[in-house]
Design an enzyme around this catalytic site. Sequence first.
Site, PDB file in Angstrom:
ATOM      1  CE1 TYR A  50      16.067 -17.117  -7.032  1.00 47.03           C
ATOM      2  CE2 TYR A  50      16.972 -18.765  -5.274  1.00 47.03           C
ATOM      3  CZ  TYR A  50      16.390 -17.251  -5.825  1.00 47.03           C
ATOM      4  OH  TYR A  50      16.855 -16.331  -5.039  1.00 47.03           O
ATOM      5  CD  GLU A  52      17.355 -14.979 -10.569  1.00 43.90           C
ATOM      6  OE1 GLU A  52      18.409 -15.035 -11.484  1.00 43.90           O
ATOM      7  OE2 GLU A  52      17.657 -14.638  -9.474  1.00 43.90           O
ATOM      8  CG  ASP A 196      -2.664   0.837  -9.610  1.00 43.99           C
ATOM      9  OD1 ASP A 196      -3.337  -0.414  -9.585  1.00 43.99           O
ATOM     10  OD2 ASP A 196      -2.115   1.210  -8.637  1.00 43.99           O
ATOM     11  CB  THR A 222      -3.259  -6.276  -6.147  1.00 41.00           C
ATOM     12  OG1 THR A 222      -4.738  -5.987  -6.291  1.00 41.00           O
ATOM     13  CG2 THR A 222      -2.686  -5.102  -5.669  1.00 41.00           C
ATOM     14  CE  LYS A 225      -5.338  -4.021  -2.982  1.00 38.55           C
ATOM     15  NZ  LYS A 225      -4.955  -2.723  -3.254  1.00 38.55           N
ATOM     16  NE  ARG A 231      -1.466 -10.018   1.317  1.00 46.69           N
ATOM     17  CZ  ARG A 231      -2.427  -9.357   1.245  1.00 46.69           C
ATOM     18  NH1 ARG A 231      -2.188  -7.908   1.030  1.00 46.69           N
ATOM     19  NH2 ARG A 231      -3.444  -9.360   1.715  1.00 46.69           N
TER      20      ARG A 231
HETATM   21  C1  PLP Z   1      -3.778  -1.999  -2.855  1.00 43.17           C
HETATM   22  C2  PLP Z   1      -3.279  -1.184  -4.069  1.00 43.17           C
HETATM   23  C3  PLP Z   1      -1.828  -1.225  -4.475  1.00 43.17           C
HETATM   24  C4  PLP Z   1      -0.804  -2.216  -3.989  1.00 43.17           C
HETATM   25  O1  PLP Z   1      -0.867  -3.264  -3.571  1.00 43.17           O
HETATM   26  P1  PLP Z   1       0.159  -3.807  -2.629  1.00 43.17           P
HETATM   27  O2  PLP Z   1       0.156  -5.462  -3.206  1.00 43.17           O
HETATM   28  O3  PLP Z   1      -0.264  -3.797  -1.159  1.00 43.17           O
HETATM   29  O4  PLP Z   1       1.493  -3.268  -2.958  1.00 43.17           O
HETATM   30  C5  PLP Z   1      -1.657  -0.266  -5.675  1.00 43.17           C
HETATM   31  N1  PLP Z   1      -2.322   0.393  -6.279  1.00 43.17           N
HETATM   32  C6  PLP Z   1      -3.540   0.529  -5.681  1.00 43.17           C
HETATM   33  C7  PLP Z   1      -4.474   1.633  -6.464  1.00 43.17           C
HETATM   34  C8  PLP Z   1      -4.155   0.004  -4.587  1.00 43.17           C
HETATM   35  O5  PLP Z   1      -5.348  -0.012  -4.216  1.00 43.17           O
END
Ligand code: PLP
Length: 408
Positions: A50, A52, A196, A222, A225, A231
Amino acid sequence: MSLKTKDRDVFDAIAREKERQQNNLEMIASENYTSPAVIEAMGSHLTDKYAEGYPGKRYYGGCENVDVVETLAIERAKKIFGCEHVNVQPHSGTQANLEAYLALIEVGDTLMGMDLSCGGHLSHGHPLNFSGKHFKIVPYGVNRETGRIDFDEVREIALREKPRLIVCGASAYPRAIDFKKFREIADEAGAYLVADIAHIAGLVAKGCHPDPVPYCDVVTTTTHKTLRGPRGGMIMCREKYAKDIDRSVFPGNQGGPLMHVIAAKAVCFKEVLSDEFGEYIKRVVSNSAVLAETLMENGIKLVTDGTDNHIILIDLRPIDVTGKDAEALLQRSGIIANKNTIPYDPQKPFIASGIRLGTPVLTTRGMGADEVRQIGQFISRVLKDRDEKTIAEVKKGIMSLCGRFPVE
Ligand SMILES: *Cc1c(COP(=O)(O)O)cnc(C)c1O
């Protein structure tokens, strides 16, 4: 006691997943295969801790080792993206967006984001997502003819609706995003700008996509990807928002951070900093270009007629097959992809008129232009012929390709 002895059911499912990854061609654009080093960090004792708070300011004792790991992740991320402040604790991309929005604006404020059916993400304002439930959403789309973001339209909507925050970035948009133009519009409208970069972070990291950092108040991503990490999510911002972002993550929207995942993020970032990763990302993009070219040469229509990144979006309407059926046909041939809406899709999202493809995993496995050209021909044949003989032949070809490119 080992997992194998203690829980054979879970052990076997994991073993079968490894086999599935080896024996299929993974072309879901949002997925990637992580390195054994990343997996090792993720499967470590750090999950027990933990922590925090933030390095040096924790609410629990015994944090000296997790502090090292989180500090490494932060420093490496700053170096990769050249940003002033980083928070590596978000559990996912969706959560990173929630935390970014709530750091800058209030519940009930107006938020402008790309429509899901035009390539945006659920967390950019879908009515069933927290974003659509807690903010007043003004969506923008893409041009009906070109499939590209229409900045005249974005500007018109922004000036009319005066959103407090504009989020740019997408999940199924095959073209580069012009952050500078978004900045100009955000300034004119008096809005914060959040980028994003969940999909394109790996490309941004190595200069293969325009850089959002100079133009945006906050950048979310993220890590699983194109970055090829565990993840999870991450938020980058200017120093002036650092305190607000950190507070919005913890205690605002999360409790204890996933320290094993943060360790894996640190390992991933070290990989991203290497020259080898630069070569990898260049190849992801060149493989995507070759795939797009091959598909188009074989009479397959692509949204925007090409790609600038790792994503290809097929418009299936001219060959008269739905996204749902195309996904199933490809899966039977050993190719894993997802049905996806195309802009202004006449079908419901669960049926859809598109297939989204991506090259990150093929490239991770070491495939190059020759293999990708062959794959493009396979996909074209399956989508156009749709008979058992073709599926069987393609499946055989895919199996042989998979055998030649083992998963690490
Ligand atoms: C994949 C994605 C997310 C979210 O990712 P998670 O980890 O699945 O919540 C957010 N924004 C965009 C543009 C994405 O392609």
